[in-house]
Scaffold this motif. Structure first.
Motif, PDB file in Angstrom:
ATOM      1  N   GLN A 196      38.430  44.917  37.844  1.00  0.00           N
ATOM      2  CA  GLN A 196      37.912  43.887  36.952  1.00  0.00           C
ATOM      3  C   GLN A 196      36.457  43.725  37.233  1.00  0.00           C
ATOM      4  O   GLN A 196      35.446  43.493  36.442  1.00  0.00           O
ATOM      5  CB  GLN A 196      38.664  42.718  37.160  1.00  0.00           C
ATOM      6  N   LEU A 228      33.215  44.090  34.920  1.00  0.00           N
ATOM      7  CA  LEU A 228      32.220  43.006  34.576  1.00  0.00           C
ATOM      8  C   LEU A 228      30.636  43.398  34.793  1.00  0.00           C
ATOM      9  O   LEU A 228      29.861  42.957  34.292  1.00  0.00           O
ATOM     10  CB  LEU A 228      32.700  41.788  35.515  1.00  0.00           C
ATOM     11  N   PRO A 243      28.180  35.270  29.932  1.00  0.00           N
ATOM     12  CA  PRO A 243      29.465  34.582  30.387  1.00  0.00           C
ATOM     13  C   PRO A 243      29.999  35.193  31.638  1.00  0.00           C
ATOM     14  O   PRO A 243      30.807  35.041  32.384  1.00  0.00           O
ATOM     15  CB  PRO A 243      30.302  34.863  29.159  1.00  0.00           C
ATOM     16  N   THR A 244      29.816  37.049  31.610  1.00  0.00           N
ATOM     17  CA  THR A 244      30.262  37.654  32.603  1.00  0.00           C
ATOM     18  C   THR A 244      29.689  37.500  33.769  1.00  0.00           C
ATOM     19  O   THR A 244      30.390  37.508  34.934  1.00  0.00           O
ATOM     20  CB  THR A 244      30.192  39.331  32.182  1.00  0.00           C
ATOM     21  N   TYR A 257      31.440  34.281  35.359  1.00  0.00           N
ATOM     22  CA  TYR A 257      32.960  34.470  35.692  1.00  0.00           C
ATOM     23  C   TYR A 257      32.893  35.488  36.920  1.00  0.00           C
ATOM     24  O   TYR A 257      33.601  35.321  37.775  1.00  0.00           O
ATOM     25  CB  TYR A 257      33.690  35.284  34.512  1.00  0.00           C
ATOM     26  N   PHE A 293      32.219  33.213  39.873  1.00  0.00           N
ATOM     27  CA  PHE A 293      33.629  32.810  40.152  1.00  0.00           C
ATOM     28  C   PHE A 293      34.388  33.556  41.042  1.00  0.00           C
ATOM     29  O   PHE A 293      34.874  32.980  42.084  1.00  0.00           O
ATOM     30  CB  PHE A 293      34.189  32.012  39.104  1.00  0.00           C
ATOM     31  N   LEU A 294      34.778  34.766  40.561  1.00  0.00           N
ATOM     32  CA  LEU A 294      35.550  35.593  41.211  1.00  0.00           C
ATOM     33  C   LEU A 294      35.128  36.069  42.745  1.00  0.00           C
ATOM     34  O   LEU A 294      35.973  36.188  43.637  1.00  0.00           O
ATOM     35  CB  LEU A 294      35.556  37.028  40.478  1.00  0.00           C
TER      36      LEU A 294
END
Length: 89
Positions: free
Chosen positions: A6, A10, A58-59, A62, A65-66
């Motif tokens: 993932q 990203l 947006p990626t 995210y 955050f990951l």
């Protein structure tokens, strides 16, 4: 899908977005495309920039955050500090 795959997707999305932003900027600023094609040239450059923003911003959020979540999961000493702080309250 595991987390490593993932994160790879990203990162690819961020790179694709940045490339689209650069291409859109080049089309609008340096190439003669808007002058030769007219409004379609402007739309093409603007669409490249718009999709570049859609892919990159947006990626990035995210992915941040990951990565923060991964760091907190890998640091067990931080978890112990959080437990001690909860006991004090």
């Amino acid at each position: 899908m595991n987390e490593d795959k993932q994160i790879l997707y990203l990162k690819i999305s961020i790179v694709l977005g940045l490339i689209l932003l650069i291409v859109g900027h080049y089309i609008l600023s340096y190439s003669e495309l808007p002058q030769t094609m007219g409004i379609q040239g402007l739309i093409l450059g603007g669409a490249c920039m718009a999709f570049g923003i859609i892919f990159s911003l947006p990626t990035k959020m995210y992915l941040t955050f990951l990565l923060v979540k991964r760091e907190t999961d890998k640091a067990p000493h931080l978890a112990n500090i959080k437990k001690l702080n909860k006991k004090e309250k």
